[in-house]
Design a protein around this motif. Structure first.
Motif, PDB file in Angstrom:
ATOM      1  N   ASP A  26     -42.400 -19.449 -15.706  1.00 28.27           N
ATOM      2  CA  ASP A  26     -43.251 -20.106 -14.709  1.00 28.27           C
ATOM      3  C   ASP A  26     -43.298 -21.616 -14.886  1.00 28.27           C
ATOM      4  O   ASP A  26     -43.784 -22.334 -14.010  1.00 28.27           O
ATOM      5  CB  ASP A  26     -44.670 -19.536 -14.778  1.00 28.27           C
ATOM      6  CG  ASP A  26     -44.726 -18.062 -14.395  1.00 28.27           C
ATOM      7  OD1 ASP A  26     -43.871 -17.639 -13.594  1.00 28.27           O
ATOM      8  OD2 ASP A  26     -45.606 -17.343 -14.903  1.00 28.27           O
ATOM      9  N   HIS A  27     -42.811 -22.109 -16.032  1.00 29.49           N
ATOM     10  CA  HIS A  27     -42.842 -23.547 -16.292  1.00 29.49           C
ATOM     11  C   HIS A  27     -41.526 -24.234 -15.914  1.00 29.49           C
ATOM     12  O   HIS A  27     -41.405 -25.442 -16.070  1.00 29.49           O
ATOM     13  CB  HIS A  27     -43.139 -23.804 -17.776  1.00 29.49           C
ATOM     14  CG  HIS A  27     -44.487 -23.318 -18.206  1.00 29.49           C
ATOM     15  ND1 HIS A  27     -44.868 -23.243 -19.539  1.00 29.49           N
ATOM     16  CD2 HIS A  27     -45.554 -22.868 -17.496  1.00 29.49           C
ATOM     17  CE1 HIS A  27     -46.090 -22.769 -19.623  1.00 29.49           C
ATOM     18  NE2 HIS A  27     -46.527 -22.530 -18.392  1.00 29.49           N
ATOM     19  N   VAL A  28     -40.555 -23.458 -15.481  1.00 26.96           N
ATOM     20  CA  VAL A  28     -39.305 -24.053 -14.994  1.00 26.96           C
ATOM     21  C   VAL A  28     -39.526 -24.408 -13.528  1.00 26.96           C
ATOM     22  O   VAL A  28     -39.378 -23.581 -12.634  1.00 26.96           O
ATOM     23  CB  VAL A  28     -38.116 -23.087 -15.164  1.00 26.96           C
ATOM     24  CG1 VAL A  28     -36.839 -23.710 -14.616  1.00 26.96           C
ATOM     25  CG2 VAL A  28     -37.943 -22.723 -16.634  1.00 26.96           C
ATOM     26  N   ASP A  29     -39.928 -25.653 -13.297  1.00 26.64           N
ATOM     27  CA  ASP A  29     -40.374 -26.078 -11.972  1.00 26.64           C
ATOM     28  C   ASP A  29     -39.618 -27.331 -11.532  1.00 26.64           C
ATOM     29  O   ASP A  29     -38.541 -27.646 -12.058  1.00 26.64           O
ATOM     30  CB  ASP A  29     -41.883 -26.337 -11.999  1.00 26.64           C
ATOM     31  CG  ASP A  29     -42.281 -27.265 -13.162  1.00 26.64           C
ATOM     32  OD1 ASP A  29     -41.378 -27.935 -13.715  1.00 26.64           O
ATOM     33  OD2 ASP A  29     -43.483 -27.321 -13.495  1.00 26.64           O
ATOM     34  N   ASP A  30     -40.194 -28.055 -10.574  1.00 23.41           N
ATOM     35  CA  ASP A  30     -39.538 -29.268 -10.077  1.00 23.41           C
ATOM     36  C   ASP A  30     -39.403 -30.323 -11.165  1.00 23.41           C
ATOM     37  O   ASP A  30     -38.437 -31.096 -11.163  1.00 23.41           O
ATOM     38  CB  ASP A  30     -40.314 -29.840  -8.890  1.00 23.41           C
ATOM     39  CG  ASP A  30     -40.206 -28.960  -7.648  1.00 23.41           C
ATOM     40  OD1 ASP A  30     -39.268 -28.140  -7.581  1.00 23.41           O
ATOM     41  OD2 ASP A  30     -41.058 -29.103  -6.746  1.00 23.41           O
ATOM     42  N   SER A 142     -46.533 -24.982 -23.069  1.00 21.22           N
ATOM     43  CA  SER A 142     -47.762 -24.439 -23.662  1.00 21.22           C
ATOM     44  C   SER A 142     -47.643 -22.939 -23.871  1.00 21.22           C
ATOM     45  O   SER A 142     -46.925 -22.240 -23.161  1.00 21.22           O
ATOM     46  CB  SER A 142     -48.960 -24.735 -22.759  1.00 21.22           C
ATOM     47  OG  SER A 142     -48.777 -24.131 -21.481  1.00 21.22           O
ATOM     48  N   VAL A 143     -48.352 -22.442 -24.890  1.00 16.78           N
ATOM     49  CA  VAL A 143     -48.372 -21.010 -25.201  1.00 16.78           C
ATOM     50  C   VAL A 143     -49.818 -20.545 -25.268  1.00 16.78           C
ATOM     51  O   VAL A 143     -50.729 -21.319 -25.571  1.00 16.78           O
ATOM     52  CB  VAL A 143     -47.654 -20.717 -26.532  1.00 16.78           C
ATOM     53  CG1 VAL A 143     -46.187 -21.113 -26.444  1.00 16.78           C
ATOM     54  CG2 VAL A 143     -48.332 -21.418 -27.705  1.00 16.78           C
ATOM     55  N   ALA A 144     -50.022 -19.274 -24.999  1.00 20.25           N
ATOM     56  CA  ALA A 144     -51.376 -18.718 -25.001  1.00 20.25           C
ATOM     57  C   ALA A 144     -51.936 -18.643 -26.416  1.00 20.25           C
ATOM     58  O   ALA A 144     -53.138 -18.829 -26.635  1.00 20.25           O
ATOM     59  CB  ALA A 144     -51.371 -17.335 -24.358  1.00 20.25           C
ATOM     60  N   GLU A 145     -51.084 -18.355 -27.388  1.00 17.03           N
ATOM     61  CA  GLU A 145     -51.537 -18.229 -28.776  1.00 17.03           C
ATOM     62  C   GLU A 145     -50.358 -18.377 -29.718  1.00 17.03           C
ATOM     63  O   GLU A 145     -49.209 -18.100 -29.359  1.00 17.03           O
ATOM     64  CB  GLU A 145     -52.199 -16.867 -29.014  1.00 17.03           C
ATOM     65  CG  GLU A 145     -51.287 -15.689 -28.722  1.00 17.03           C
ATOM     66  CD  GLU A 145     -51.943 -14.346 -28.952  1.00 17.03           C
ATOM     67  OE1 GLU A 145     -52.748 -14.229 -29.901  1.00 17.03           O
ATOM     68  OE2 GLU A 145     -51.643 -13.415 -28.181  1.00 17.03           O
TER      69      GLU A 145
END
Length: 323
Positions: A26-30, A142-145
């Motif tokens: 989901d972080h592979v964006d514009d 970023s990571v959740a944990e």
């Protein structure tokens, strides 16, 4: 801890890091695409900076970029402020790693880097951080944990940064049209390089080293030629060196099982016509594939005119480290 508890903890670590990696999609964006465009337009090199665990990850990312067509090197952020900043030019692009985005050694460098006019791409787990807001582009890792039970040791976060670095390298590789031959040129000493750069002409037996038999020869004469050249086979070629067939140890065994008399039987009667062959300019790794697919130990090397150029044995590939 008993063995069951250890295995449970280890599995939990792997599962936690796997979730962190999956979330990167989901972080592979514009911003990711823009980062690739900036790097592709760079006339200098990609300079990767980091400190601590991020530095170790950055070092690996720089190595991956360099070996896949993007000139790159790593600079330790702490050393940069003590002279290594001179390694960076205005034509370069900076890729800076800091999970918190607040690493002091990195923050101290940013004003000087800004004056230098370099493009700055950040890999941070905190887009609102000092680094995240002062970079031209921030790629969110970023990571959740963390996978560490204490939530302290960089684990999931370093894995995420490494994977995003690989995503950058591979995206750039494809964009540049980087080929396996290009890869081989930067890996000449390793097995991967040998597999991708060594050609059949580099390994084949040619000239007087080739076992050659003429049509009309007896099987005994072919055996003598095979034995003398020690390649387990002989090519059968006409007076113009055009290949008519091949005779191997296997062909000899099959002929003897049929009761032929090698002193009187002609090679034309027992040779294999249309045997497997390869061209001298083919990669050695292609010969490996042919031999494995057809369960054979040698290949005739034939040029574009159908003439014998050489003979290749599986042991030649082994000795060259291609296999």
């Amino acid at each position: 801890m008993n063995s069951d508890a250890i295995k449970t903890l280890a599995r939990a670590v792997i599962e936690t890091e796997a979730r962190a990696v999956s979330a990167l999609v989901d972080h592979v964006d514009d911003d990711f695409a823009r980062a690739c465009e900036i790097i592709l337009g760079c006339t200098g090199r990609v300079v990767v900076l980091g400190v601590g665990k991020s530095g170790h990850i950055g070092n690996k990312i720089a190595a991956t970029l360099a070996s896949t067509g993007t000139p790159s090197f790593f600079v330790h952020a702490a050393e940069a402020s003590h002279g290594d900043l001179g390694m960076i030019t205005g034509n370069d692009v900076l890729l800076i790693l800091s999970n918190s985005g607040e690493t002091d050694e990195v923050k101290q460098l940013l004003p000087g880097l800004r004056r230098l006019g370099v493009g700055i791409i950040a890999l941070t787990g905190n887009p609102a951080s000092f680094l995240g807001t002062h970079a031209d582009i921030n790629i969110n890792v970023s990571v959740a944990e963390e996978a560490c039970p204490l939530g302290l040791a960089p684990t999931s976060s370093t894995t995420a940064a490494l994977v995003m670095g690989d995503a950058l390298a591979v995206s750039l590789l494809e964009s540049r049209g980087f080929t396996r031959e290009d890869f081989a040129r930067s890996h000449p000493a390793g097995q991967l390089g040998r597999r991708l750069i060594i050609r059949i002409s580099d390994l084949m037996h040619s000239g007087d080293a080739m076992p050659v038999t003429r049509p009309g020869a007896t099987v005994t004469e072919a055996i003598v030629e095979m034995t003398g050249k020690r390649l387990g086979m002989t090519a059968v070629v006409d007076n113009d060196d055009r290949v008519q067939g091949v005779f191997t140890d296997g062909d000899l065994r099959r002929a003897l099982e049929k009761g032929i008399d090698p002193r009187t039987a002609l090679i034309d009667e027992v040779m294999t016509r249309n045997g497997k062959s390869i061209g001298p300019d083919a990669l050695a790794v292609d010969a490996v594939q042919i031999m494995q697919d057809h369960k054979i130990q040698g290949l005739l090397v034939i040029d574009d005119d159908g003439r014998l150029a050489g003979i290749l044995n599986f042991h030649d590939l082994l000795q060259a480290g291609v296999v």
